[in-house]
Design a protein around this motif. Structure first.
Motif, PDB file in Angstrom:
ATOM      1  N   ALA A   1     -88.987  42.851 -66.037  1.00  0.00           N
ATOM      2  CA  ALA A   1     -90.275  42.239 -65.718  1.00  0.00           C
ATOM      3  C   ALA A   1     -90.150  40.726 -65.637  1.00  0.00           C
ATOM      4  CB  ALA A   1     -91.313  42.632 -66.770  1.00  0.00           C
ATOM      5  N   ASP A   2     -90.586  40.172 -64.496  1.00  0.00           N
ATOM      6  CA  ASP A   2     -90.655  38.724 -64.256  1.00  0.00           C
ATOM      7  C   ASP A   2     -89.279  38.047 -64.178  1.00  0.00           C
ATOM      8  OD1 ASP A   2     -93.459  38.771 -64.221  1.00  0.00           O
ATOM      9  OD2 ASP A   2     -93.563  38.537 -66.395  1.00  0.00           O
ATOM     10  N   PHE A   3     -88.180  38.841 -64.158  1.00  0.00           N
ATOM     11  CA  PHE A   3     -86.856  38.220 -64.015  1.00  0.00           C
ATOM     12  C   PHE A   3     -86.695  37.636 -62.619  1.00  0.00           C
ATOM     13  CE2 PHE A   3     -82.502  38.725 -62.341  1.00  0.00           C
ATOM     14  CZ  PHE A   3     -81.879  37.754 -63.100  1.00  0.00           C
ATOM     15  N   VAL A   4     -86.163  36.406 -62.560  1.00  0.00           N
ATOM     16  CA  VAL A   4     -85.827  35.730 -61.305  1.00  0.00           C
ATOM     17  C   VAL A   4     -84.426  35.161 -61.460  1.00  0.00           C
ATOM     18  CG1 VAL A   4     -86.358  33.811 -59.762  1.00  0.00           C
ATOM     19  CG2 VAL A   4     -88.213  35.188 -60.709  1.00  0.00           C
ATOM     20  N   GLY A   5     -83.551  35.434 -60.519  1.00  0.00           N
ATOM     21  CA  GLY A   5     -82.183  34.929 -60.591  1.00  0.00           C
ATOM     22  C   GLY A   5     -81.221  35.885 -59.901  1.00  0.00           C
ATOM     23  N   ARG A   6     -79.940  35.739 -60.192  1.00  0.00           N
ATOM     24  CA  ARG A   6     -78.912  36.561 -59.551  1.00  0.00           C
ATOM     25  C   ARG A   6     -78.419  37.639 -60.497  1.00  0.00           C
ATOM     26  NH1 ARG A   6     -74.203  34.191 -55.864  1.00  0.00           N
ATOM     27  NH2 ARG A   6     -76.049  34.102 -54.539  1.00  0.00           N
ATOM     28  N   GLU A   7     -78.354  38.845 -59.985  1.00  0.00           N
ATOM     29  CA  GLU A   7     -77.803  39.983 -60.711  1.00  0.00           C
ATOM     30  C   GLU A   7     -76.472  40.363 -60.053  1.00  0.00           C
ATOM     31  OE1 GLU A   7     -77.691  41.882 -63.559  1.00  0.00           O
ATOM     32  OE2 GLU A   7     -79.676  42.799 -63.249  1.00  0.00           O
ATOM     33  N   GLN A   8     -75.433  40.578 -60.868  1.00  0.00           N
ATOM     34  CA  GLN A   8     -74.113  40.978 -60.362  1.00  0.00           C
ATOM     35  C   GLN A   8     -73.542  42.051 -61.267  1.00  0.00           C
ATOM     36  OE1 GLN A   8     -72.104  37.106 -60.416  1.00  0.00           O
ATOM     37  NE2 GLN A   8     -72.135  37.065 -58.182  1.00  0.00           N
ATOM     38  N   PHE A   9     -72.984  43.102 -60.650  1.00  0.00           N
ATOM     39  CA  PHE A   9     -72.289  44.113 -61.438  1.00  0.00           C
ATOM     40  C   PHE A   9     -71.238  44.789 -60.562  1.00  0.00           C
ATOM     41  CE2 PHE A   9     -76.453  45.582 -60.038  1.00  0.00           C
ATOM     42  CZ  PHE A   9     -76.176  46.724 -59.298  1.00  0.00           C
ATOM     43  N   MET A  10     -70.183  45.263 -61.223  1.00  0.00           N
ATOM     44  CA  MET A  10     -69.020  45.830 -60.538  1.00  0.00           C
ATOM     45  C   MET A  10     -69.110  47.361 -60.523  1.00  0.00           C
ATOM     46  SD  MET A  10     -67.168  43.110 -59.789  1.00  0.00           S
ATOM     47  CE  MET A  10     -65.590  43.861 -59.348  1.00  0.00           C
ATOM     48  N   TYR A  11     -68.465  47.955 -59.514  1.00  0.00           N
ATOM     49  CA  TYR A  11     -68.378  49.411 -59.461  1.00  0.00           C
ATOM     50  C   TYR A  11     -66.999  49.843 -58.985  1.00  0.00           C
ATOM     51  CZ  TYR A  11     -69.031  49.160 -54.341  1.00  0.00           C
ATOM     52  OH  TYR A  11     -68.881  48.901 -52.999  1.00  0.00           O
ATOM     53  N   GLU A  12     -66.620  51.058 -59.379  1.00  0.00           N
ATOM     54  CA  GLU A  12     -65.370  51.673 -58.957  1.00  0.00           C
ATOM     55  C   GLU A  12     -65.661  52.711 -57.880  1.00  0.00           C
ATOM     56  OE1 GLU A  12     -62.643  51.776 -62.935  1.00  0.00           O
ATOM     57  OE2 GLU A  12     -64.314  53.186 -62.852  1.00  0.00           O
ATOM     58  N   LEU A  13     -64.799  52.765 -56.893  1.00  0.00           N
ATOM     59  CA  LEU A  13     -64.927  53.769 -55.835  1.00  0.00           C
ATOM     60  C   LEU A  13     -63.620  54.550 -55.741  1.00  0.00           C
ATOM     61  CD1 LEU A  13     -66.322  55.063 -53.352  1.00  0.00           C
ATOM     62  CD2 LEU A  13     -65.322  53.220 -51.975  1.00  0.00           C
ATOM     63  N   THR A  14     -63.708  55.855 -55.816  1.00  0.00           N
ATOM     64  CA  THR A  14     -62.552  56.732 -55.622  1.00  0.00           C
ATOM     65  C   THR A  14     -62.835  57.648 -54.442  1.00  0.00           C
ATOM     66  OG1 THR A  14     -62.046  56.700 -57.989  1.00  0.00           O
ATOM     67  CG2 THR A  14     -61.016  58.423 -56.666  1.00  0.00           C
ATOM     68  N   LEU A  15     -62.002  57.542 -53.413  1.00  0.00           N
ATOM     69  CA  LEU A  15     -62.111  58.402 -52.235  1.00  0.00           C
ATOM     70  C   LEU A  15     -60.936  59.382 -52.224  1.00  0.00           C
ATOM     71  CD1 LEU A  15     -63.057  55.751 -49.500  1.00  0.00           C
ATOM     72  CD2 LEU A  15     -64.596  57.274 -50.761  1.00  0.00           C
ATOM     73  N   ILE A  16     -61.192  60.600 -51.807  1.00  0.00           N
ATOM     74  CA  ILE A  16     -60.155  61.640 -51.725  1.00  0.00           C
ATOM     75  C   ILE A  16     -60.100  62.148 -50.292  1.00  0.00           C
ATOM     76  CG2 ILE A  16     -59.344  63.837 -52.655  1.00  0.00           C
ATOM     77  CD1 ILE A  16     -61.181  63.327 -55.082  1.00  0.00           C
ATOM     78  N   ASP A  17     -58.914  62.057 -49.673  1.00  0.00           N
ATOM     79  CA  ASP A  17     -58.818  62.504 -48.286  1.00  0.00           C
ATOM     80  C   ASP A  17     -58.655  64.025 -48.221  1.00  0.00           C
ATOM     81  OD1 ASP A  17     -56.153  63.136 -48.756  1.00  0.00           O
ATOM     82  OD2 ASP A  17     -55.350  61.406 -47.670  1.00  0.00           O
ATOM     83  N   ASN A  18     -58.566  64.553 -47.020  1.00  0.00           N
ATOM     84  CA  ASN A  18     -58.518  66.008 -46.827  1.00  0.00           C
ATOM     85  C   ASN A  18     -57.210  66.630 -47.298  1.00  0.00           C
ATOM     86  OD1 ASN A  18     -61.083  66.032 -45.719  1.00  0.00           O
ATOM     87  ND2 ASN A  18     -60.343  65.702 -43.639  1.00  0.00           N
ATOM     88  N   GLU A  19     -56.209  65.784 -47.575  1.00  0.00           N
ATOM     89  CA  GLU A  19     -54.934  66.287 -48.101  1.00  0.00           C
ATOM     90  C   GLU A  19     -54.850  66.158 -49.616  1.00  0.00           C
ATOM     91  OE1 GLU A  19     -54.894  64.305 -45.141  1.00  0.00           O
ATOM     92  OE2 GLU A  19     -54.933  66.300 -44.214  1.00  0.00           O
ATOM     93  N   GLY A  20     -55.899  65.604 -50.236  1.00  0.00           N
ATOM     94  CA  GLY A  20     -55.925  65.489 -51.687  1.00  0.00           C
ATOM     95  C   GLY A  20     -55.470  64.155 -52.231  1.00  0.00           C
ATOM     96  N   ALA A  21     -55.061  63.213 -51.374  1.00  0.00           N
ATOM     97  CA  ALA A  21     -54.653  61.890 -51.838  1.00  0.00           C
ATOM     98  C   ALA A  21     -55.880  61.086 -52.258  1.00  0.00           C
ATOM     99  CB  ALA A  21     -53.885  61.155 -50.740  1.00  0.00           C
ATOM    100  N   THR A  22     -55.736  60.295 -53.326  1.00  0.00           N
ATOM    101  CA  THR A  22     -56.848  59.502 -53.841  1.00  0.00           C
ATOM    102  C   THR A  22     -56.657  58.027 -53.522  1.00  0.00           C
ATOM    103  OG1 THR A  22     -55.778  59.251 -56.013  1.00  0.00           O
ATOM    104  CG2 THR A  22     -57.269  61.124 -55.713  1.00  0.00           C
ATOM    105  N   PHE A  23     -57.778  57.331 -53.312  1.00  0.00           N
ATOM    106  CA  PHE A  23     -57.778  55.909 -52.980  1.00  0.00           C
ATOM    107  C   PHE A  23     -58.790  55.226 -53.893  1.00  0.00           C
ATOM    108  CE2 PHE A  23     -56.576  58.396 -49.349  1.00  0.00           C
ATOM    109  CZ  PHE A  23     -55.525  57.685 -48.764  1.00  0.00           C
ATOM    110  N   TYR A  24     -58.274  54.367 -54.785  1.00  0.00           N
ATOM    111  CA  TYR A  24     -59.109  53.710 -55.790  1.00  0.00           C
ATOM    112  C   TYR A  24     -59.341  52.249 -55.398  1.00  0.00           C
ATOM    113  CZ  TYR A  24     -60.362  51.460 -60.228  1.00  0.00           C
ATOM    114  OH  TYR A  24     -60.981  50.722 -61.197  1.00  0.00           O
ATOM    115  N   SER A  25     -60.561  51.767 -55.600  1.00  0.00           N
ATOM    116  CA  SER A  25     -60.868  50.360 -55.332  1.00  0.00           C
ATOM    117  C   SER A  25     -62.094  49.963 -56.139  1.00  0.00           C
ATOM    118  CB  SER A  25     -61.106  50.131 -53.834  1.00  0.00           C
ATOM    119  OG  SER A  25     -62.171  50.945 -53.369  1.00  0.00           O
TER     120      SER A  25
END
Length: 420
Positions: free
Chosen positions: A191-215
């Motif tokens: 409530a009433d917050f003004v400013g910049r919000e920043q947060f990190m996230y992890e993404l894991t993608l899996i291709d059709n052959e089962g290989a994983t790609f993390y970023s």
């Protein structure tokens, strides 16, 4: 920071703890690199790239990271959590850049070095599949919730992907997140917050052959005082323009259906190649210069709120008149002791042969030396490469060169596959 990573638990390592912590993973098999970065990543103009360096080490030692050779077209820093952040320069809109990372032991001795090749894409639609998470930017009025879709610019290709997972690495400091549907979330500021919000996230993608790609990526949200909706759509924009047009009129923001403001003020700051003016309607009229990709830097004001923004213009069907772009090269070289690939019989690599340049009057310079072998520029502006140590376990190396012509310069990465 020095880290020791063992099943993601922090261990106390004697005197090392007085300066920082350290990572440790399973011992690397003999002869393998101990620092292994991804081969490359595509980025978008004015969008930072984040790499979790903790995922790149194969060392049994307590280690830390440092920047090797600084990038030419951006800046690079490493946080105390071993997160590499690369921020492209405002004028880096096409071509490639390289970040060199050093892996050091607890006393500062070099263990290994690797490089990350960064290629600038023209739009999110042109990113390759499994490219990796890129930063996201949003704006919202205070006391108003916002829908975010972080995966939109992360190289997520539905037809090539069998699975995808988003995990937020931290909670928002000034609000909350709730999932709306797959990959879609609602951010609600305090409530009433003004400013910049920043947060990190992890993404894991899996291709059709089962290989994983993390970023990993970062979400940036600007929470403003304004009570109207136009500011929620001020973010880096991209427009395409046919080469046949003499000018292009563009809207300096993407309007929101709930926008209550019908007037705005634009102040132009710079245009990389062409020129621009602000029309009475509030549109920006862009006049192309010589480059095929141009960037308009400006600020836009709604009432008493001002936002900085950039527009990228892509001129279809044009090659830059300055005709200078260094292109990535790859060679397979057979090294024979006392013969080919030695000091007396070096390989001659014409790396500029496939570079885009309209002039034959150019100069080359080695920016980052290869880890294996010696490279130099000869009088004919070609690269001479040879090997002195024939006992190396590695069969891959690379170097970075710079080509300059007509007052402009560009760099490219050269990969060498060696056979002894």
């Amino acid at each position: 920071m020095i880290w020791k990573n063992q099943t993601f638990q922090i261990l106390i390592v004697g005197i090392l703890l007085t300066s920082c912590d350290a990572f440790q993973e399973d011992v690397a098999p003999k002869g393998e690199d101990e620092l292994v970065l991804t081969e490359g990543i595509s980025a978008l103009p004015n969008t930072p790239v984040f790499i979790d360096l903790k995922k790149t080490i194969r060392s049994s030692e307590a280690v830390r990271f440092s920047i090797g050779a600084a990038p030419n077209k951006g800046s690079a820093t490493i946080s105390d959590q071993a997160i590499l952040q690369y921020v492209p320069n405002n004028d880096f809109t096409h071509g490639q850049d390289v970040v060199s990372i050093q892996l050091l032991n607890g006393v500062g001795q070099l263990i290994d070095t690797d490089s990350l090749l960064i290629t600038m894409a023209t739009s999110a639609d042109s990113l390759p599949c499994f490219n990796g998470a890129l930063s996201d930017y949003y704006s919202v009025s205070k006391n108003t919730s916002l829908i975010i879709y972080p995966i939109a610019n992360d190289g997520y290709c539905v037809e090539s992907t069998s699975g995808a997972v988003i995990d937020f690495m931290e909670e928002p400091a000034h609000g909350s997140l709730s999932q709306v549907e797959l990959f879609t979330y609602r951010y609600t500021p305090e409530a009433d917050f003004v400013g910049r919000e920043q947060f990190m996230y992890e993404l894991t993608l899996i291709d059709n052959e089962g290989a994983t790609f993390y970023s990993i990526g970062q979400v940036n949200i600007e929470v403003t005082e304004t009570s109207f909706g136009c500011d929620t759509m001020v973010y880096p924009l991209t427009y395409e323009m046919p080469d046949s047009l003499s000018y292009l009129d563009v809207l300096p923001f993407a309007p929101s259906p709930v926008c209550e403001v019908f007037t705005w003020t634009v102040h132009l700051k710079s245009v990389t190649s062409g020129s621009a003016e602000v029309l009475n309607s509030g549109l920006i009229r862009y006049y192309p210069g010589t480059d095929s990709i141009d960037v308009i830097d400006y600020s836009i004001s709604f009432g008493d709120q001002t936002f900085h923004n950039q527009i990228t213009i892509i001129i279809e069907g044009r090659t830059d008149d300055q005709c200078l772009e260094a292109i990535y090269d790859e060679y397979q070289l057979s090294i024979t002791k006392d013969s080919l690939g030695t000091r007396d019989h070096p390989y001659i690599l014409n790396v500029a042969e496939n570079d885009i340049t309209c002039s034959t009057d150019y100069t080359l310079q080695i920016v980052i030396e290869p880890e294996i072998g010696v490279s130099s520029v000869n009088a004919e502006q070609m690269i001479e490469y040879y090997v002195e140590n024939f006992e190396s376990d590695s069969t891959e190396t690379a170097f970075l060169y710079q080509i300059c012509a007509g007052g402009a310069c560009d760099t490219a990465h050269v990969s060498l596959m060696l056979e002894f």
